[in-house]
Each structure stands twice: as structure tokens, then as C-alpha cells.
Write a protein that holds these residues in place. Structure first.
Motif, PDB file in Angstrom:
ATOM      1  N   LEU A  64       0.889  -1.156   0.000  1.00  0.00           N
ATOM      2  CA  LEU A  64       0.000   0.000   0.000  1.00  0.00           C
ATOM      3  C   LEU A  64       0.927   1.205   0.000  1.00  0.00           C
ATOM      4  O   LEU A  64       1.807   1.309   0.868  1.00  0.00           O
ATOM      5  CB  LEU A  64      -0.899   0.006   1.241  1.00  0.00           C
ATOM      6  CG  LEU A  64      -1.848   1.199   1.375  1.00  0.00           C
ATOM      7  CD1 LEU A  64      -2.878   1.207   0.254  1.00  0.00           C
ATOM      8  CD2 LEU A  64      -2.544   1.155   2.732  1.00  0.00           C
ATOM      9  N   ILE A  85       1.903  -5.363   2.422  1.00  0.00           N
ATOM     10  CA  ILE A  85       0.626  -5.971   2.814  1.00  0.00           C
ATOM     11  C   ILE A  85       0.617  -7.422   2.341  1.00  0.00           C
ATOM     12  O   ILE A  85       1.264  -7.772   1.353  1.00  0.00           O
ATOM     13  CB  ILE A  85      -0.586  -5.188   2.270  1.00  0.00           C
ATOM     14  CG1 ILE A  85      -0.585  -5.125   0.742  1.00  0.00           C
ATOM     15  CG2 ILE A  85      -0.620  -3.784   2.849  1.00  0.00           C
ATOM     16  CD1 ILE A  85      -1.818  -4.460   0.148  1.00  0.00           C
ATOM     17  N   TYR A  91      -7.235  -5.440   2.039  1.00  0.00           N
ATOM     18  CA  TYR A  91      -6.897  -4.014   2.004  1.00  0.00           C
ATOM     19  C   TYR A  91      -7.789  -3.270   1.017  1.00  0.00           C
ATOM     20  O   TYR A  91      -8.211  -2.144   1.279  1.00  0.00           O
ATOM     21  CB  TYR A  91      -5.416  -3.796   1.674  1.00  0.00           C
ATOM     22  CG  TYR A  91      -4.544  -3.849   2.906  1.00  0.00           C
ATOM     23  CD1 TYR A  91      -4.171  -2.684   3.561  1.00  0.00           C
ATOM     24  CD2 TYR A  91      -4.131  -5.060   3.433  1.00  0.00           C
ATOM     25  CE1 TYR A  91      -3.391  -2.722   4.701  1.00  0.00           C
ATOM     26  CE2 TYR A  91      -3.349  -5.116   4.568  1.00  0.00           C
ATOM     27  CZ  TYR A  91      -2.979  -3.941   5.207  1.00  0.00           C
ATOM     28  OH  TYR A  91      -2.216  -3.995   6.340  1.00  0.00           O
TER      29      TYR A  91
END
Length: 184
Positions: A64, A85, A91
Motif C-alpha cells: 500500500l 501488505i 486491504y
């Protein structure tokens, strides 16, 4: 950290010069999913938020990434915050649940080359846009930007880059889609 990045338009000749001069690191497949903030327009604030999925040598990585506004007039230098991530879907769900909207997905093949300590060159073939070359270096202090930009630009010019581009691939592709009357 501050990412100093310069990008230029490339062709086969420039790709071959890089391949002949610098140490090949790896080839990566990138899928960059860009998001728009629910309360502010990133296109006006010159920011970006994306999930990048990277595939290389049988491996998978995802990040991210937030990119702040550009810090100078010659390059794409900006503050960057990148967080690894493990679950892209979770997410993505989190962001959309918070009101973020998917803008566009950029797909590219990237070849990464080692130039010198802290400096890398990438050769990008971006779906819908063509060939580009990027050079980047991370620095800690804003006072280092001007000298590093000059040095990195010199390397690209020596490779034959004549046309530089400060807009992101997202900006370029959105502009192309708008010009062609396509929806995102």
C-alpha cells in the motif's frame, strides 16, 4: 524518505543501452490499483494512493503506497510511504469500505537495473502507453534533491533520453482515455 525519480520516454535503442551498461536485477510484473480519496481530489492535490502487486521469479509482493505532492519542478520527487501488505483483497475491501474509490489499474512489465549504490534504472512497458525509462534514488533530506536530480538527469541524457515526463502513468493513461472518449 524522499523518492527522487525522473522518467523519460524510451525506445528499443535506449532499452538496449541500459541492458548493455548496467547490471540486470530482475524482471517484474506490476499491477497498480489506484484509489481516489472520498473527501479530496488527489488529481488536484498531486497525491496518489495505490495498491501495487509485484510478481517476479515466482514470488509475490504487495504494498500500500501513498505518494505526496511533487517537491520540485524538474522531477517526480515526492514523499513516499510504502507499507507491505499480505492480503490485497482485505486491504482493497478496507479502502472501499472507508469510501475510497478505485480509479484505474495500470499494468506494466518492469526490468530493474543496478546503476550504483542507491540508484536504480527501470525499463517499463506500460499497457496502453508504451516504453519508458525511470531512474530513482532515495534521500533523507530535501536539501539533497537539486544536486541528485541534476546527476540522475545526466545519466538519462547520456543514454539518449530526449523527452522527460513528470506526469504519472495514471495521469497519462487517464488523459489518453479522456482524449479517446473512453470511460475509466
Amino acid at each position: 524518505m524522499i523518492e527522487i525519480e525522473l522518467k523519460g520516454y524510451a525506445n528499443d535503442r535506449i532499452f538496449e543501452k541500459v541492458r548493455g551498461r548496467f547490471e540486470f536485477m530482475r524482471k517484474e510484473m506490476h499491477e497498480d490499483i489506484y484509489y481516489q480519496h472520498p473527501c479530496r481530489d488527489f488529481s488536484k492535490t498531486d497525491e496518489a494512493l495505490r495498491i501495487r502487486i509485484k510478481r517476479f521469479n515466482g514470488h509475490f509482493e504487495a504494498f500500500l503506497t501513498y505518494k505526496g505532492p511533487k517537491l520540485d519542478d524538474m522531477s517526480k520527487t515526492r514523499k513516499e510511504i510504502e507499507v507491505p501488505i499480505s492480503d490485497v483483497d482485505a486491504y482493497s475491501d478496507l479502502l472501499t469500505s472507508l469510501g475510497f474509490e478505485k480509479v484505474l489499474t495500470i499494468v506494466k512489465v518492469r526490468e530493474k537495473y543496478y546503476v550504483e549504490k542507491g540508484v536504480t534504472i527501470t525499463l517499463d512497458e506500460v499497457e496502453g502507453l508504451g516504453k519508458f525509462i525511470e531512474i530513482e534514488k532515495l534521500v533523507k533530506e530535501e536539501k539533497d534533491i537539486k544536486n541528485e536530480v541534476k546527476k540522475l538527469r545526466g545519466i538519462l541524457e547520456d543514454l539518449g533520453v530526449e523527452r522527460f515526463e513528470r506526469r504519472s502513468y495514471l495521469e497519462l493513461l487517464l488523459e489518453k482515455l479522456k482524449k479517446n472518449g473512453s470511460q475509466t
